[in-house]
Design an enzyme around this catalytic site. Structure first.
Site, PDB file in Angstrom:
ATOM      1  N   HIS A   1       4.862  -2.247  12.351  1.00 16.60           N
ATOM      2  CA  HIS A   1       4.108  -3.015  11.753  1.00 16.60           C
ATOM      3  C   HIS A   1       5.867  -3.394  10.989  1.00 16.60           C
ATOM      4  O   HIS A   1       7.019  -3.183  11.053  1.00 16.60           O
ATOM      5  CB  HIS A   1       3.389  -2.880   9.994  1.00 16.60           C
ATOM      6  CG  HIS A   1       2.278  -2.432  10.701  1.00 16.60           C
ATOM      7  ND1 HIS A   1       1.338  -1.886   9.739  1.00 16.60           N
ATOM      8  CD2 HIS A   1       1.376  -1.011  11.903  1.00 16.60           C
ATOM      9  CE1 HIS A   1       0.580  -1.332  10.622  1.00 16.60           C
ATOM     10  NE2 HIS A   1       0.717  -0.860  11.938  1.00 16.60           N
TER      11      HIS A   1
ATOM     12  N   GLU B   1      -3.420   4.365  12.808  1.00 15.69           N
ATOM     13  CA  GLU B   1      -2.336   4.144  11.696  1.00 15.69           C
ATOM     14  C   GLU B   1      -1.905   5.666  10.734  1.00 15.69           C
ATOM     15  O   GLU B   1      -3.108   6.135  10.289  1.00 15.69           O
ATOM     16  CB  GLU B   1      -3.114   3.139  10.624  1.00 15.69           C
ATOM     17  CG  GLU B   1      -1.814   2.645  10.178  1.00 15.69           C
ATOM     18  CD  GLU B   1      -2.546   1.053   9.053  1.00 15.69           C
ATOM     19  OE1 GLU B   1      -2.894   0.063   9.182  1.00 15.69           O
ATOM     20  OE2 GLU B   1      -2.082   2.059   7.817  1.00 15.69           O
TER      21      GLU B   1
ATOM     22  N   GLY C   1       3.047  -9.506   4.703  1.00 16.96           N
ATOM     23  CA  GLY C   1       3.576  -8.607   3.737  1.00 16.96           C
ATOM     24  C   GLY C   1       2.878  -9.261   2.418  1.00 16.96           C
ATOM     25  O   GLY C   1       2.036 -10.595   1.661  1.00 16.96           O
ATOM     26  N   ASP C   2       3.188  -8.467   1.492  1.00 21.19           N
ATOM     27  CA  ASP C   2       3.254  -8.894  -0.173  1.00 21.19           C
ATOM     28  C   ASP C   2       3.693  -8.812  -0.628  1.00 21.19           C
ATOM     29  O   ASP C   2       4.886  -8.050  -0.441  1.00 21.19           O
ATOM     30  CB  ASP C   2       2.070  -8.074  -0.596  1.00 21.19           C
ATOM     31  CG  ASP C   2       0.643  -8.623   0.047  1.00 21.19           C
ATOM     32  OD1 ASP C   2       0.605  -9.837   0.309  1.00 21.19           O
ATOM     33  OD2 ASP C   2      -0.006  -7.722   0.427  1.00 21.19           O
TER      34      ASP C   2
ATOM     35  N   LYS D   1      -3.752  12.366   8.574  1.00 19.76           N
ATOM     36  CA  LYS D   1      -4.657  13.667   8.640  1.00 19.76           C
ATOM     37  C   LYS D   1      -5.941  13.763  10.080  1.00 19.76           C
ATOM     38  O   LYS D   1      -6.126  12.236  10.112  1.00 19.76           O
ATOM     39  CB  LYS D   1      -5.027  13.941   7.186  1.00 19.76           C
ATOM     40  CG  LYS D   1      -4.509  13.886   6.202  1.00 19.76           C
ATOM     41  CD  LYS D   1      -4.973  15.778   6.046  1.00 19.76           C
ATOM     42  CE  LYS D   1      -3.609  15.860   4.260  1.00 19.76           C
ATOM     43  NZ  LYS D   1      -2.444  16.072   4.593  1.00 19.76           N
TER      44      LYS D   1
ATOM     45  N   TYR E   1      -8.686 -10.275   8.983  1.00 17.76           N
ATOM     46  CA  TYR E   1      -9.490 -10.439   7.571  1.00 17.76           C
ATOM     47  C   TYR E   1     -10.853 -10.615   7.888  1.00 17.76           C
ATOM     48  O   TYR E   1     -11.653 -11.771   6.775  1.00 17.76           O
ATOM     49  CB  TYR E   1      -9.402 -10.400   6.832  1.00 17.76           C
ATOM     50  CG  TYR E   1      -7.599 -10.376   5.854  1.00 17.76           C
ATOM     51  CD1 TYR E   1      -7.015  -9.484   5.446  1.00 17.76           C
ATOM     52  CD2 TYR E   1      -7.172 -11.411   7.037  1.00 17.76           C
ATOM     53  CE1 TYR E   1      -5.938  -9.370   5.284  1.00 17.76           C
ATOM     54  CE2 TYR E   1      -5.301 -11.012   7.656  1.00 17.76           C
ATOM     55  CZ  TYR E   1      -4.277  -9.600   6.184  1.00 17.76           C
ATOM     56  OH  TYR E   1      -3.160  -9.380   6.330  1.00 17.76           O
TER      57      TYR E   1
ATOM     58  N   ALA F   1       2.703 -15.557   8.570  1.00 16.32           N
ATOM     59  CA  ALA F   1       3.015 -14.518  10.098  1.00 16.32           C
ATOM     60  C   ALA F   1       3.279 -15.276  10.941  1.00 16.32           C
ATOM     61  O   ALA F   1       3.707 -15.046  11.856  1.00 16.32           O
ATOM     62  CB  ALA F   1       1.686 -13.610  10.170  1.00 16.32           C
TER      63      ALA F   1
ATOM     64  N   ALA G   1       6.699  -2.854   1.837  1.00 16.97           N
ATOM     65  CA  ALA G   1       7.063  -4.493   1.513  1.00 16.97           C
ATOM     66  C   ALA G   1       7.697  -4.622   1.465  1.00 16.97           C
ATOM     67  O   ALA G   1       8.731  -4.388   1.082  1.00 16.97           O
ATOM     68  CB  ALA G   1       5.516  -4.385   0.880  1.00 16.97           C
TER      69      ALA G   1
END
Ligand code: FAD
Length: 296
Positions: free
Chosen positions: A90, A32, A121-122, A284, A157, A137, A64
């Site tokens: 996303h 990601e 999302g938030d 990275k 989650y 979603a 968001a």
């Protein structure tokens, strides 16, 4: 290539050739990334360093409420051109209208994007007016399915979404996303594999048989970790936090602790037979390449 093909046993066997792996079937590797504040060039250099590990997917975060949509789209295009792995943008529906979402999916489809990660999302703190055409979603998954032929992943989650009353409620809601047509579940980061194993059991028990891809964060900064985990429901095991605490100000030592811990986590997950591992690489290459060198 669609998500269900990428995580199929046949494909996993096929791509096994590049890396010597003594286990049964190598898990699919994915990363990601997020749109950098300035140019994408540095990130592409980092991704090039990870090419040798033969990643299958690179997922690209989305701001968001559609904030930084342009940065996200530009990165999706860049990653597509880089041809290291299939990009998986996303895509959130909170504070977005159906019209806005439709035009964004059309744009993605016209670029030849086959897979998206569909999220609610938030609500961003700085947005005063937030009109959302879709509440959750699962509605977004249904919408994308009705408009495109894209393959869709959703979020899961292992330690329960913070708004859900209990696991039963959260997994019942996860099932709505799968029933709406999602083909894979990518999890929130976690540091205690027991949460993942228990979650997977509960998900399978609920009759969901799509791949569940664990999200692994190689820790590089304690303060950043505290910030990230304060926003979501994630346990940091005591022995890990004690080690990190001791080397709080030492970035090199923190990075090495993060690498060692992720190696341990990944080895256990591979033994458990996960279909894939999704690395939150934070743009990275160093930590993830050290981890992949150690596990394959
Ligand atoms: P939902 O699936 O809608 O779930 C949210 C809550 O509502 C849960 O408690 C669930 O139990 C409940 N719920 C779900 N469906 C229903 C229903 N039909 N009726 C009643 N209740 C329901 N955020 C970003 O802004 N950008 C990103 O790029 C991004 N990438 C992410 C990647 C991964 C792998 C993960 C795990 C999260 C990511 N997030 C991202 C964060 C995510 O947007 C938040 O966690 C958000 O709070 C929930 O999104 P969701 O898609 O899981 O929502």
């Amino acid at each position: 290539m669609r998500l269900s093909e990428i995580y199929s046993t046949e494909y996993r066997k096929q791509i096994q050739t590049n890396i010597v792996f003594e286990g049964e079937i190598k898990p699919i590797i994915s990363f990601e990334v997020f749109p950098p504040k300035s140019q994408n060039t540095k990130l592409f250099e980092e991704l090039n360093k990870l090419q040798k590990y033969n990643p299958s997917l690179i997922s690209i975060t989305y701001g968001a409420g559609g904030s930084n949509k342009d940065g996200s789209l530009s990165l999706v295009k860049g990653i597509k051109n880089l041809e290291i792995a299939t990009p998986m943008p996303h895509f959130t529906c909170m504070c977005s209208s159906e019209e806005f979402l439709e035009s964004y999916i059309n744009e993605l489809e016209s670029l030849g994007i086959e897979n998206v990660l569909a999220l609610r999302g938030d609500r961003p703190k700085d947005i005063e007016v937030c009109h959302s055409s879709f509440k959750h979603a699962d509605e977004l998954v249904k919408f994308i399915k009705s408009k495109t032929n894209m393959s869709i992943a959703v979020a899961g989650y292992p330690e329960k979404h913070s708004e859900a009353k209990d696991f039963h409620e959260d997994i019942t809601n996860l099932k709505k996303k799968i029933d709406a047509g999602a083909e894979a579940i990518f999890t929130q980061l976690f540091f205690n594999n027991d949460h993942f194993y228990r979650y997977k059991q509960l998900v399978r028990h609920a009759g969901i048989f799509t791949p569940i891809i664990p999200g692994i964060l190689p820790i590089t900064s304690y303060s950043q970790l505290e910030k990230m985990t304060s926003m979501c429901n994630v346990e940091i095991p005591k022995y890990l936090s004690q080690q990190l605490e001791k080397h709080k100000e030492d970035i090199a030592a923190t990075t090495e602790i993060g690498i060692d811990f992720a190696i341990y986590q990944c080895q256990q997950l591979i033994d458990e037979g996960v279909e894939g591992i999704h690395f939150y690489i934070l743009n990275k290459a160093y930590s993830t390449s050290e981890i992949l060198n150690a596990i394959f």
